[in-house]
Design a protein around this motif. Structure first.
Motif, short mmCIF file in Angstrom:
data_model
loop_
_atom_site.label_atom_id
_atom_site.label_comp_id
_atom_site.label_asym_id
_atom_site.label_seq_id
_atom_site.Cartn_x
_atom_site.Cartn_y
_atom_site.Cartn_z
N CYS A 51 35.48 -25.34 26.99
CA CYS A 51 35.09 -24.48 25.72
C CYS A 51 34.16 -23.25 26.18
N LEU A 52 33.12 -23.67 26.93
CA LEU A 52 32.17 -22.63 27.04
C LEU A 52 32.82 -21.51 27.91
N THR A 53 33.55 -21.71 28.96
CA THR A 53 34.21 -20.77 29.75
C THR A 53 35.17 -19.68 28.58
N HIS A 54 35.60 -20.21 27.59
CA HIS A 54 36.44 -19.56 26.84
C HIS A 54 35.48 -18.55 25.94
N LEU A 155 27.33 -16.68 18.76
CA LEU A 155 28.18 -17.69 17.95
C LEU A 155 28.98 -18.69 18.68
N GLY A 156 29.50 -18.37 19.74
CA GLY A 156 30.26 -19.39 20.54
C GLY A 156 29.43 -20.46 21.13
N LEU A 157 28.24 -20.05 21.61
CA LEU A 157 27.27 -20.95 22.09
C LEU A 157 26.80 -22.22 21.19
N VAL A 160 29.74 -24.23 20.46
CA VAL A 160 29.97 -25.43 21.47
C VAL A 160 28.84 -26.37 21.51
N PHE A 161 27.72 -25.87 21.11
CA PHE A 161 26.39 -26.72 21.06
C PHE A 161 26.71 -27.84 20.07
N TRP A 166 28.49 -33.50 18.57
CA TRP A 166 29.53 -34.47 17.81
C TRP A 166 30.11 -35.34 18.78
N CYS A 167 30.58 -34.64 19.96
CA CYS A 167 31.37 -35.54 21.13
C CYS A 167 30.55 -36.45 21.62
N LEU A 168 29.30 -36.08 22.05
CA LEU A 168 28.30 -37.19 22.61
C LEU A 168 28.38 -38.36 21.35
N ALA A 169 28.08 -37.90 20.25
CA ALA A 169 27.64 -39.01 19.35
C ALA A 169 29.06 -40.03 19.13
N ILE A 170 30.18 -39.73 19.19
CA ILE A 170 31.36 -40.21 18.62
C ILE A 170 31.74 -41.00 20.05
#
Length: 212
Positions: A51-54, A155-157, A160-161, A166-170
């Motif tokens: 996502c960061l690359t985008h 805004l993008g950072l 993504v952050f 959220w992904c780390l948590a799940i």
């Protein structure tokens, strides 16, 4: 700052988008169940990197060129679709390894690296992700803002952050809830099949997507 407006609306809507169930969440949960918290973390970091690359591309204007060019969009689309289908078929045809406490640590490292890059490339090679950021981020930037690239990047950072957290948590939660599952080679085989089917589904969906 940088012409950003309605920041709290952006933050709330971004959080809701991040926690909404989707292919990224399914991939992180699947890897967390399959490989433990390390697998979940590797998947989360890979997806966030993609996502960061985008985000960087959107800030530099490259995503706009991708969406505007039918040829570029088509090339990226088919590369992404082919890669995802290849990964999916590989996982569907793979056999679950038998537990082996004497396995060298290098094997684990390679597996985690593969999980990371699969997550990253899934997003990097998906032109729909580029289109999402180009459609979402400008809603919160003034049309006459003097520093649009910096506004897009900021805004993008943030988006993504928050998504990475959220992904780390799940991923970690799924790993803790699936200790017994990982001891069953049969369960791991079905997880592989599920993830493989997910990748193939994403590949087919990307292949039939159209630039708008």
């Amino acid at each position: 700052m940088f012409g950003i407006h309605d920041f709290w609306l952006f933050l709330i809507s971004g959080l809701l988008l991040n926690i909404a169930p989707g292919p990224d969440s399914a991939y992180v949960v699947g890897r967390g169940v399959q490989m433990g918290w390390r697998g979940g973390v590797a998947a989360a970091l890979g997806i966030s990197t993609g996502c960061l690359t985008h985000v960087l591309a959107a800030a530099l204007g490259l995503s706009a060129l991708l969406v505007a060019s039918v040829t570029a969009f088509t090339v990226v689309k088919w590369l992404g679709a082919a890669y995802l289908c290849y990964v999916g078929l590989t996982m569907l045809l793979s056999r679950a390894p038998r537990p082996d406490v004497t396995a060298p640590q290098e094997t684990i490292a390679v597996s985690l690296a593969r999980v990371f890059w699969q997550g990253a490339l899934t997003n990097m090679l998906n032109p729909k992700v580029a289109m999402f950021f180009l459609a979402f981020l400008p809603q919160f930037v003034d049309a006459d803002a003097p520093h649009k690239p910096l506004a897009f990047l900021t805004l993008g950072l943030i988006f993504v952050f928050n998504g990475m957290l959220w992904c780390l948590a799940i991923g970690i939660a799924a790993a803790r809830a699936a200790v017994r599952v990982r001891s069953s080679s049969g369960a791991i085989a079905w997880i592989n099949r599920g993830l493989g089917a997910l990748f193939i589904y994403l590949g087919v969906r990307i292949a039939f997507s159209q630039a708008k």
